[in-house]
Structures are given as structure tokens and as C-alpha cells.
Design a protein around this motif. Structure first.
Motif, PDB file in Angstrom:
ATOM      1  N   SER A 112       0.531  -1.057  -0.253  1.00  0.00           N
ATOM      2  CA  SER A 112       0.140   0.213   0.176  1.00  0.00           C
ATOM      3  C   SER A 112       0.939   1.279   0.188  1.00  0.00           C
ATOM      4  CB  SER A 112      -0.738  -0.380   0.954  1.00  0.00           C
ATOM      5  OG  SER A 112      -2.248  -0.821   1.096  1.00  0.00           O
ATOM      6  N   PHE A 113       1.803   1.228   1.209  1.00  0.00           N
ATOM      7  CA  PHE A 113       3.183   2.513   0.626  1.00  0.00           C
ATOM      8  C   PHE A 113       3.344   2.646  -0.212  1.00  0.00           C
ATOM      9  CE2 PHE A 113       7.322   4.505   1.345  1.00  0.00           C
ATOM     10  CZ  PHE A 113       6.582   5.600   2.125  1.00  0.00           C
ATOM     11  N   VAL A 114       3.998   1.692  -1.276  1.00  0.00           N
ATOM     12  CA  VAL A 114       4.828   1.275  -2.638  1.00  0.00           C
ATOM     13  C   VAL A 114       3.216   2.182  -3.170  1.00  0.00           C
ATOM     14  CG1 VAL A 114       5.673   0.387  -4.748  1.00  0.00           C
ATOM     15  CG2 VAL A 114       6.222  -0.454  -2.201  1.00  0.00           C
ATOM     16  N   GLU A 115       2.108   1.814  -3.379  1.00  0.00           N
ATOM     17  CA  GLU A 115       0.980   2.205  -4.544  1.00  0.00           C
ATOM     18  C   GLU A 115       1.171   3.279  -4.191  1.00  0.00           C
ATOM     19  OE1 GLU A 115      -3.166   0.999  -4.917  1.00  0.00           O
ATOM     20  OE2 GLU A 115      -1.480  -0.452  -4.777  1.00  0.00           O
ATOM     21  N   GLY A 116       1.180   3.655  -3.142  1.00  0.00           N
ATOM     22  CA  GLY A 116       0.641   5.004  -2.559  1.00  0.00           C
ATOM     23  C   GLY A 116       1.877   6.224  -3.143  1.00  0.00           C
ATOM     24  N   PHE A 117       2.844   5.972  -2.985  1.00  0.00           N
ATOM     25  CA  PHE A 117       4.259   6.323  -3.349  1.00  0.00           C
ATOM     26  C   PHE A 117       4.152   6.405  -4.655  1.00  0.00           C
ATOM     27  CE2 PHE A 117       8.502   6.792  -4.535  1.00  0.00           C
ATOM     28  CZ  PHE A 117       9.054   8.031  -3.844  1.00  0.00           C
ATOM     29  N   GLU A 118       3.463   5.500  -5.818  1.00  0.00           N
ATOM     30  CA  GLU A 118       3.920   5.825  -6.542  1.00  0.00           C
ATOM     31  C   GLU A 118       2.381   6.556  -7.302  1.00  0.00           C
ATOM     32  OE1 GLU A 118       3.071   1.527  -8.548  1.00  0.00           O
ATOM     33  OE2 GLU A 118       5.632   1.215  -7.556  1.00  0.00           O
ATOM     34  N   ARG A 119       1.848   6.794  -6.748  1.00  0.00           N
ATOM     35  CA  ARG A 119       0.544   7.515  -6.573  1.00  0.00           C
ATOM     36  C   ARG A 119       1.137   9.614  -6.852  1.00  0.00           C
ATOM     37  NH1 ARG A 119      -4.501   4.845  -4.070  1.00  0.00           N
ATOM     38  NH2 ARG A 119      -4.669   3.668  -5.929  1.00  0.00           N
ATOM     39  N   ALA A 120       1.481   9.637  -5.704  1.00  0.00           N
ATOM     40  CA  ALA A 120       1.811  10.472  -5.185  1.00  0.00           C
ATOM     41  C   ALA A 120       3.331  11.180  -6.429  1.00  0.00           C
ATOM     42  CB  ALA A 120       2.643  11.169  -4.114  1.00  0.00           C
ATOM     43  N   CYS A 121       3.724  10.359  -7.049  1.00  0.00           N
ATOM     44  CA  CYS A 121       4.813  10.038  -7.832  1.00  0.00           C
ATOM     45  C   CYS A 121       3.893  10.683  -9.464  1.00  0.00           C
ATOM     46  CB  CYS A 121       5.790   9.879  -8.573  1.00  0.00           C
ATOM     47  SG  CYS A 121       6.968   9.187  -7.370  1.00  0.00           S
ATOM     48  N   LEU A 122       3.051   9.512  -9.527  1.00  0.00           N
ATOM     49  CA  LEU A 122       2.157  10.239 -10.949  1.00  0.00           C
ATOM     50  C   LEU A 122       1.672  12.073 -10.894  1.00  0.00           C
ATOM     51  CD1 LEU A 122       0.598   6.860 -12.183  1.00  0.00           C
ATOM     52  CD2 LEU A 122       2.087   8.080 -12.971  1.00  0.00           C
ATOM     53  N   GLN A 123       0.895  11.796  -9.309  1.00  0.00           N
ATOM     54  CA  GLN A 123       0.135  13.291  -9.771  1.00  0.00           C
ATOM     55  C   GLN A 123       1.334  14.444  -9.574  1.00  0.00           C
ATOM     56  OE1 GLN A 123      -2.190  13.015  -5.661  1.00  0.00           O
ATOM     57  NE2 GLN A 123      -2.891  10.918  -6.305  1.00  0.00           N
ATOM     58  N   ALA A 124       2.970  14.139  -9.084  1.00  0.00           N
ATOM     59  CA  ALA A 124       3.321  15.254  -8.964  1.00  0.00           C
ATOM     60  C   ALA A 124       3.943  15.533 -10.234  1.00  0.00           C
ATOM     61  CB  ALA A 124       4.917  14.758  -8.199  1.00  0.00           C
ATOM     62  N   LYS A 125       3.571  14.214 -11.084  1.00  0.00           N
ATOM     63  CA  LYS A 125       4.708  14.438 -12.531  1.00  0.00           C
ATOM     64  C   LYS A 125       3.339  15.652 -13.590  1.00  0.00           C
ATOM     65  CE  LYS A 125       5.772  11.712 -16.300  1.00  0.00           C
ATOM     66  NZ  LYS A 125       6.929  10.287 -17.267  1.00  0.00           N
ATOM     67  N   SER A 134      11.955  11.145 -10.441  1.00  0.00           N
ATOM     68  CA  SER A 134      13.028  10.597 -10.508  1.00  0.00           C
ATOM     69  C   SER A 134      13.503  10.185  -9.333  1.00  0.00           C
ATOM     70  CB  SER A 134      13.521   9.630 -11.954  1.00  0.00           C
ATOM     71  OG  SER A 134      14.535  10.687 -11.808  1.00  0.00           O
ATOM     72  N   GLU A 135      13.707  11.444  -8.893  1.00  0.00           N
ATOM     73  CA  GLU A 135      14.720  11.998  -7.676  1.00  0.00           C
ATOM     74  C   GLU A 135      13.705  11.749  -6.722  1.00  0.00           C
ATOM     75  OE1 GLU A 135      16.362  15.597  -8.084  1.00  0.00           O
ATOM     76  OE2 GLU A 135      16.626  15.402 -10.121  1.00  0.00           O
ATOM     77  N   MET A 136      12.157  11.520  -6.664  1.00  0.00           N
ATOM     78  CA  MET A 136      11.810  10.924  -5.133  1.00  0.00           C
ATOM     79  C   MET A 136      12.399   9.794  -4.861  1.00  0.00           C
ATOM     80  SD  MET A 136       7.909  11.913  -6.383  1.00  0.00           S
ATOM     81  CE  MET A 136       7.292  12.781  -4.536  1.00  0.00           C
ATOM     82  N   ASP A 137      12.508   9.529  -3.208  1.00  0.00           N
ATOM     83  CA  ASP A 137      12.663   8.505  -3.191  1.00  0.00           C
ATOM     84  C   ASP A 137      11.402   8.011  -1.640  1.00  0.00           C
ATOM     85  OD1 ASP A 137      13.960   6.336  -1.210  1.00  0.00           O
ATOM     86  OD2 ASP A 137      16.124   6.805  -1.851  1.00  0.00           O
ATOM     87  N   PRO A 138      11.309   6.987  -1.367  1.00  0.00           N
ATOM     88  CA  PRO A 138      10.821   7.202  -0.282  1.00  0.00           C
ATOM     89  C   PRO A 138      11.032   6.763   1.375  1.00  0.00           C
ATOM     90  CG  PRO A 138      10.778   4.720  -2.052  1.00  0.00           C
ATOM     91  CD  PRO A 138      10.692   6.231  -2.698  1.00  0.00           C
ATOM     92  N   VAL A 148      17.299  14.440   2.782  1.00  0.00           N
ATOM     93  CA  VAL A 148      17.972  13.501   3.319  1.00  0.00           C
ATOM     94  C   VAL A 148      17.741  11.649   4.250  1.00  0.00           C
ATOM     95  CG1 VAL A 148      18.960  15.814   4.484  1.00  0.00           C
ATOM     96  CG2 VAL A 148      17.365  14.707   5.718  1.00  0.00           C
ATOM     97  N   GLU A 149      18.709  10.905   4.697  1.00  0.00           N
ATOM     98  CA  GLU A 149      17.489  10.038   4.523  1.00  0.00           C
ATOM     99  C   GLU A 149      16.726  10.061   6.172  1.00  0.00           C
ATOM    100  OE1 GLU A 149      18.080   6.998   3.240  1.00  0.00           O
ATOM    101  OE2 GLU A 149      19.309   7.920   2.318  1.00  0.00           O
ATOM    102  N   ASP A 150      16.014   9.436   5.950  1.00  0.00           N
ATOM    103  CA  ASP A 150      15.095   9.438   7.115  1.00  0.00           C
ATOM    104  C   ASP A 150      15.556   8.587   8.648  1.00  0.00           C
ATOM    105  OD1 ASP A 150      12.293   8.917   8.691  1.00  0.00           O
ATOM    106  OD2 ASP A 150      11.895   7.404   7.526  1.00  0.00           O
ATOM    107  N   ASP A 151      16.637   8.019   8.497  1.00  0.00           N
ATOM    108  CA  ASP A 151      17.556   7.340  10.002  1.00  0.00           C
ATOM    109  C   ASP A 151      17.114   8.354  11.163  1.00  0.00           C
ATOM    110  OD1 ASP A 151      17.582   5.209   8.505  1.00  0.00           O
ATOM    111  OD2 ASP A 151      19.721   5.100   7.676  1.00  0.00           O
ATOM    112  N   GLY A 152      17.463   9.659  10.690  1.00  0.00           N
ATOM    113  CA  GLY A 152      18.165  10.550  11.591  1.00  0.00           C
ATOM    114  C   GLY A 152      16.811  11.065  12.549  1.00  0.00           C
ATOM    115  N   VAL A 153      15.769  10.737  11.633  1.00  0.00           N
ATOM    116  CA  VAL A 153      13.989  11.327  12.264  1.00  0.00           C
ATOM    117  C   VAL A 153      14.285  10.318  13.100  1.00  0.00           C
ATOM    118  CG1 VAL A 153      12.307  12.061  11.548  1.00  0.00           C
ATOM    119  CG2 VAL A 153      13.112  12.838  10.246  1.00  0.00           C
ATOM    120  N   ALA A 154      14.211   9.084  12.709  1.00  0.00           N
ATOM    121  CA  ALA A 154      13.488   7.582  13.580  1.00  0.00           C
ATOM    122  C   ALA A 154      14.777   8.087  14.781  1.00  0.00           C
ATOM    123  CB  ALA A 154      13.777   6.589  12.848  1.00  0.00           C
TER     124      ALA A 154
END
Length: 161
Positions: A112-125, A134-138, A148-154
């Protein structure tokens, strides 16, 4: 004189016979008393034996009941052990199914997350066709105007917890 001596001998014999009869009578009386005492003791002993036999019978009945109860308890215990083994195997099955369901749920969430991310990319495009999604990274976040990497926030969130 001879008659006097004869009478004296007869008198002594009569006295001797009387004394013998008295001793015999005393002996019979003593034997009768002993007989009566022995008879009384025998009667008491028979009463005690009867009482002990009754107690023995009662004890044997109690022992039989205890043995029957023990056998019943052993049988019940075996049934409960079998039930416990069955429950343990069912618990193992249910635990395995639960883990499988959790894994599927995790996979579904990830999908669901991957599908939602792909939808967000399509909507942004769609909204900004000049932007390259293509520079977007979940796995990254935007912080201070940079990705930046999400590790710091976590890590920060883990320390705040």
C-alpha cells in the motif's frame, strides 16, 4: 480295745475321705471360677474380634473406594494430558497462522505504501510536468530544504520516546 482301734482307723479314713471330698470340691469350685473367667475372657475376645473384623471390612471398603477414585483420577489426568497436547498443537498452529497473517499484513502495508508513493509521483508529474519525479525516494525526507535519509528522524523520535 481292738474295736476302739478299729473305730479309730475307720474314723481317720472317714476324716480322710471327707477332707479329700472337700479338696475335690474346692478344686472343682476353683476350676469353675477359672472356667467362668476364661469364658468371660473368650466372650470379650470374640467381641473384640468381631469389632476388628467390622473395622477391617470398613477399611477394605474405603481402600477399594480410594483405589477406584485413584483409577478415575488417573484416567481423567490422561484425558487432560491428551487435551493439553491437542491444545498445544493448536496453539502452535494458531501462532504460525498469526505470524503468517502479520507477515501478510506487513507485506500489504508495504505494498500500500509503495502504491501510494507511486500515485503521489504520478500526481506530481501530472501537476508539474517539468519536474522529474525519478529523484523522489520513499526512504528520504526533506529537512532544511534538502532531501536526507529518514534514519536521523527515526533516531530522534526513538530518543524522545
Amino acid at each position: 480295745m481292738a474295736i476302739g482301734q478299729y473305730m479309730q482307723v475307720v474314723g481317720l479314713r472317714l476324716a480322710s475321705l471327707g477332707h479329700s471330698q472337700e479338696l475335690k470340691h474346692k478344686k472343682v469350685t476353683v476350676e469353675n471360677k477359672e472356667y467362668l473367667l476364661l469364658k468371660e475372657e473368650l466372650s470379650k475376645s470374640k467381641g473384640i474380634v468381631a469389632e476388628l473384623q467390622t473395622k477391617l471390612t470398613d477399611t477394605e471398603k474405603q481402600l477399594k473406594e480410594t483405589k477406584d477414585n485413584y483409577a478415575k483420577d488417573v484416567e481423567d489426568l490422561k484425558k487432560k494430558e491428551a487435551d493439553l497436547a491437542s491444545m498445544e498443537s493448536r496453539l502452535i498452529e494458531v501462532t504460525a497462522r498469526l505470524k503468517e497473517m502479520e507477515k501478510k499484513k506487513g507485506d500489504e502495508i508495504l505494498d500500500s505504501f509503495v502504491e501510494g508513493f507511486e500515485r503521489a509521483c504520478l500526481q506530481a508529474k501530472f501537476l508539474a510536468p517539468e519536474v522529474d519525479p525519478s529523484e523522489m525516494d520513499p526512504g528520504k525526507i526533506v529537512r532544511d530544504g534538502k532531501m536526507v535519509e529518514d534514519d536521523g528522524v527515526a533516531k530522534d523520535e526513538a530518543e524522545n520516546v
